[in-house]
Each structure stands twice: as structure tokens, then as C-alpha cells.
Write an enzyme that holds these catalytic residues in place. Structure first.
Site, short mmCIF file in Angstrom:
data_model
loop_
_atom_site.label_atom_id
_atom_site.label_comp_id
_atom_site.label_asym_id
_atom_site.label_seq_id
_atom_site.Cartn_x
_atom_site.Cartn_y
_atom_site.Cartn_z
N TRP A 33 0.82 -1.21 0.00
CA TRP A 33 0.00 0.00 0.00
C TRP A 33 0.86 1.26 0.00
O TRP A 33 0.51 2.26 -0.64
CB TRP A 33 -0.93 0.00 1.22
CG TRP A 33 -1.77 1.24 1.30
CD1 TRP A 33 -2.81 1.58 0.50
CD2 TRP A 33 -1.61 2.33 2.23
NE1 TRP A 33 -3.33 2.81 0.87
CE2 TRP A 33 -2.60 3.29 1.92
CE3 TRP A 33 -0.74 2.57 3.28
CZ2 TRP A 33 -2.74 4.47 2.64
CZ3 TRP A 33 -0.87 3.75 4.00
CH2 TRP A 33 -1.87 4.69 3.67
N HIS A 34 1.99 1.25 0.67
CA HIS A 34 2.87 2.41 0.71
C HIS A 34 3.60 2.64 -0.61
O HIS A 34 4.24 3.68 -0.78
CB HIS A 34 3.90 2.27 1.84
CG HIS A 34 3.39 2.75 3.16
ND1 HIS A 34 2.73 1.92 4.05
CD2 HIS A 34 3.43 3.97 3.76
CE1 HIS A 34 2.40 2.61 5.12
NE2 HIS A 34 2.79 3.85 4.97
N GLY A 35 3.53 1.72 -1.54
CA GLY A 35 4.16 1.92 -2.84
C GLY A 35 4.78 0.69 -3.45
O GLY A 35 4.95 0.60 -4.65
#
Length: 364
Positions: A327-329
Site C-alpha cells: 500500500w505504501h508503494g
């Protein structure tokens, strides 16, 4: 005095805040207080309309359409009431943010990179909100479907204080609190607002002081100073960085938390000071409380969590950190970061289990 501009997140949100977001939050506050005073029953819908208008104004009609499309697709898939299908839909929608052709198309919608990044950050956070609503829809029976209508989904997804950067509040908490009608006192709310503004202003001044005097991030971006520093100095730099990160999120989460209070909601607790933490587990529980609740409710517990076997607990914890990293990348350094955090939590829990054995306790 020149400031350290290497912390992208702080510079980015402060710039957007000064330009537009703070003004839009002030507009939300006005709409909220007027609706609580005059039409308490219709407050969720007044705030929903305002949030949609603010989204349209800031992200344009195309950005607004993307978020509305994500919400519509999530709601449609939730009708099957299959948690696995809901998660698959959420991960696919999240993955569309990383398709190069889609990225380039969205970049062309805006004049500057900052505007594109605002859409990117907003859609990433909205994905979590859509996932929360859809899973709650899957888990509730037919008698409760009226409280999980598409209109309530829009009220949740477009609630403006948490719109761009969080903090995260699960739908069941949001819905219960938003439906609750309490006695409204303008005088009490004004007192909460003044005290809250003073606190946030103090945190902002402290963060700006650190940015202007300490140059932590500038030092980290240059190899020679790090190579020349002693281990004690490197430890001090690491502590300074996490302390700045803590103060930064007191501001970034403190502003929406104050508005949630003004709306009669109970916001997730603000980050706990990192200097008071001595474990990975406490860090995850106490720093981003809203994200922790999301991960526990929708990933860790459904996958077995601490109630399952040792292997089940290891798997559910690994899956939780894998999602956080993605989710953070999903960049390689985020997978390393997630793996190290997973190992830290596993080691801590392993040591706790060993120390709970009666023979070990007797030896101690």
C-alpha cells in the site's frame, strides 16, 4: 534562515495547506457547525455534499470521477458478500495506481506534478476507506443493509477532514458516531477549537524549528557526513529523524483530528511519542492508531491472528506487513522495511512466550 527542504512529505503538505486545503477544512468546519445547529439529522449528507464539492474543486472533474468510480466498483463487488472477492477488487484498484500508462494519462490532467501527487495520495487513502466499507457490508446481515447503503459509502469516502492523508477510521466506527445525535453547544465547541489550534500551532512551530536548525534529512541525503560520523552521532541522527517524524504527524493528523472532534466524532488517538516506545509491537499499536485498527480488523484477525497456531500467527502477521508495504508503494526498500518490522514483532512475541513459561519465570 534557509530550511531543510529534503523532507518531501512535510514541504508538500504544508504548501498545499497554505494554498487551499486549510481553507477547505475551514469551510468544512463552517458547514459542520451550521448543520449541527440547524439540521443535525441531515449532517452526514451536508458534509458529504461539501466533501464532493471540495474534491471537485481541488482534483478537477477527472480526479473526482476516478474516486467516484473506485467507490462504485467497490460497492458493486461488495454485493456478492464475499470477503475474498472484495479484497481482490481492492488490490486490483490499488494496483492501477502503479500502471505506467495510467500514471502518464493522469499526469496529463494536471499542470504540475504536485497536483498529480495529490490525486495519487488521495486515491491511495480512499482505497482503504472503500475496502473498510465493502468488508463491513459483507459481514453484516440483511437487517443492517440500510446503514450500509451507497449513500453512506459516499458520506464515508468523501468525508473531507480525512480525505487526502487520513487518519483512517473504520466504517463501523464512523457510521455509529455519525448517526449519534448529541446535544450541541457552540460555546463548548469553540473552547475545543481554540485549545486545539494552540496545540497544533505549537507542534507546527516545533517542526519548523527542527527543519530550520537541525538539517536531519539533508545530512541523510549526503554520504560523506554519514561516513565521517561516529556511531553515537549516527544514533543521534536516527533518533532526531524519528522524533521529527513524530512531531510532523502530530500536525498532519492533529488538524483532521480536531475537526473530527468538532463534528462530534472521536478521532483515532494521535501518535504516541517515539521516545516512550521500546518495542516494534507498541510502535505499530500506538503511532498510527487508525491504520493499526484497520490492519487488525480486516487482515490480522480474519487470517487467524494470535488465536491460531504458531505458523498461522506467523502467516497472518506476514500478510499484514506485506499489505502495508504494498500500500505504501511496493518499492524494494519498503519490502525490506516491512520484513524487518515483521521480524521485530515475531522476535518480541517469541521472547514474550518464552518468558511466560513457568520454569523460566521461576529462574528469573
Amino acid at each position: 534562515m534557509p530550511q531543510d527542504s529534503m523532507d518531501f512529505e512535510w514541504s508538500y503538505w504544508i504548501e498545499w495547506g497554505r494554498e487551499r486545503i486549510l481553507w477547505l477544512l475551514a469551510g468544512h468546519l463552517l458547514v459542520s457547525q451550521v448543520s449541527r445547529l440547524l439540521v443535525e439529522k441531515y449532517k452526514p449528507w451536508c458534509l458529504m455534499v461539501y466533501g464532493m464539492a471540495a474534491c471537485w474543486l481541488l482534483l478537477g472533474i477527472k480526479g473526482f470521477a476516478v474516486i467516484l468510480l473506485h467507490a462504485t466498483i467497490s460497492f458493486a463487488v461488495a454485493q456478492f458478500q464475499l470477503s475474498l472477492l472484495t479484497w481482490l477488487c481492492s488490490l486490483i484498484l490499488l494496483s492501477t495506481l502503479r500502471i505506467p500508462a495510467v500514471e502518464e494519462a493522469k499526469r496529463r490532467w494536471y499542470d504540475t506534478e504536485n497536483e498529480y501527487y495529490l490525486l495519487l495520495f488521495t486515491v491511495s487513502v480512499r482505497c482503504l476507506f472503500c475496502t473498510s466499507f465493502s468488508l463491513e457490508y459483507c459481514w453484516h446481515g440483511p437487517a443492517q443493509k440500510s446503514s450500509h447503503s451507497f449513500l453512506w459509502m459516499l458520506a464515508y469516502v468523501f468525508y473531507y477532514p480525512m480525505f487526502h492523508n487520513g487518519p483512517l477510521m473504520n466504517f463501523d466506527e464512523f457510521s455509529k458516531q455519525m448517526r449519534r445525535q448529541e446535544t450541541f453547544s457552540l460555546k463548548t465547541n469553540l473552547g475545543i477549537l481554540i485549545v486545539g489550534i494552540i496545540r497544533i500551532f505549537f507542534w507546527w512551530c516545533l517542526a519548523e524549528l527542527m527543519i530550520h536548525l537541525m538539517y536531519i534529512h539533508a545530512l541523510y541525503s549526503s554520504t560523506p557526513p554519514l561516513e565521517a560520523a561516529s556511531y553515537w552521532a549516527l544514533g543521534g541522527l536516527a533518533l532526531a529523524q524519528v522524533l521529527f517524524f513524530y512531531v510532523k504527524y502530530l500536525v498532519l493528523y492533529g488538524v483532521p483530528a480536531l475537526l473530527l472532534q468538532m463534528d462530534g466524532l472521536k478521532p483515532p488517538a494521535l501518535p504516541c511519542c517515539v521516545s516512550l516506545m521500546h518495542s516494534f509491537t507498541k510502535m505499530w499499536r500506538s503511532f498510527d492508531v487508525g491504520l493499526h485498527r484497520f490492519l487488525v480488523r480486516y487482515i490480522y484477525v480474519p487470517m487467524g491472528g494470535s488465536q491460531s497456531s504458531l505458523l498461522g500467527m506467523l502467516f497472518s502477521t506476514a500478510l499484514t506487513f506485506a499489505f502495508v508495504s504494498y500500500w505504501h508503494g511496493g518499492q524494494s526498500y519498503l519490502w525490506y522495511w516491512g520484513t524487518l518490522n515483521w521480524l521485530g514483532v515475531i522476535v518480541e512475541n517469541g521472547v514474550k512466550r518464552i518468558l511466560s513459561i513457568s520454569l523460566i519465570q521461576d529462574l528469573i
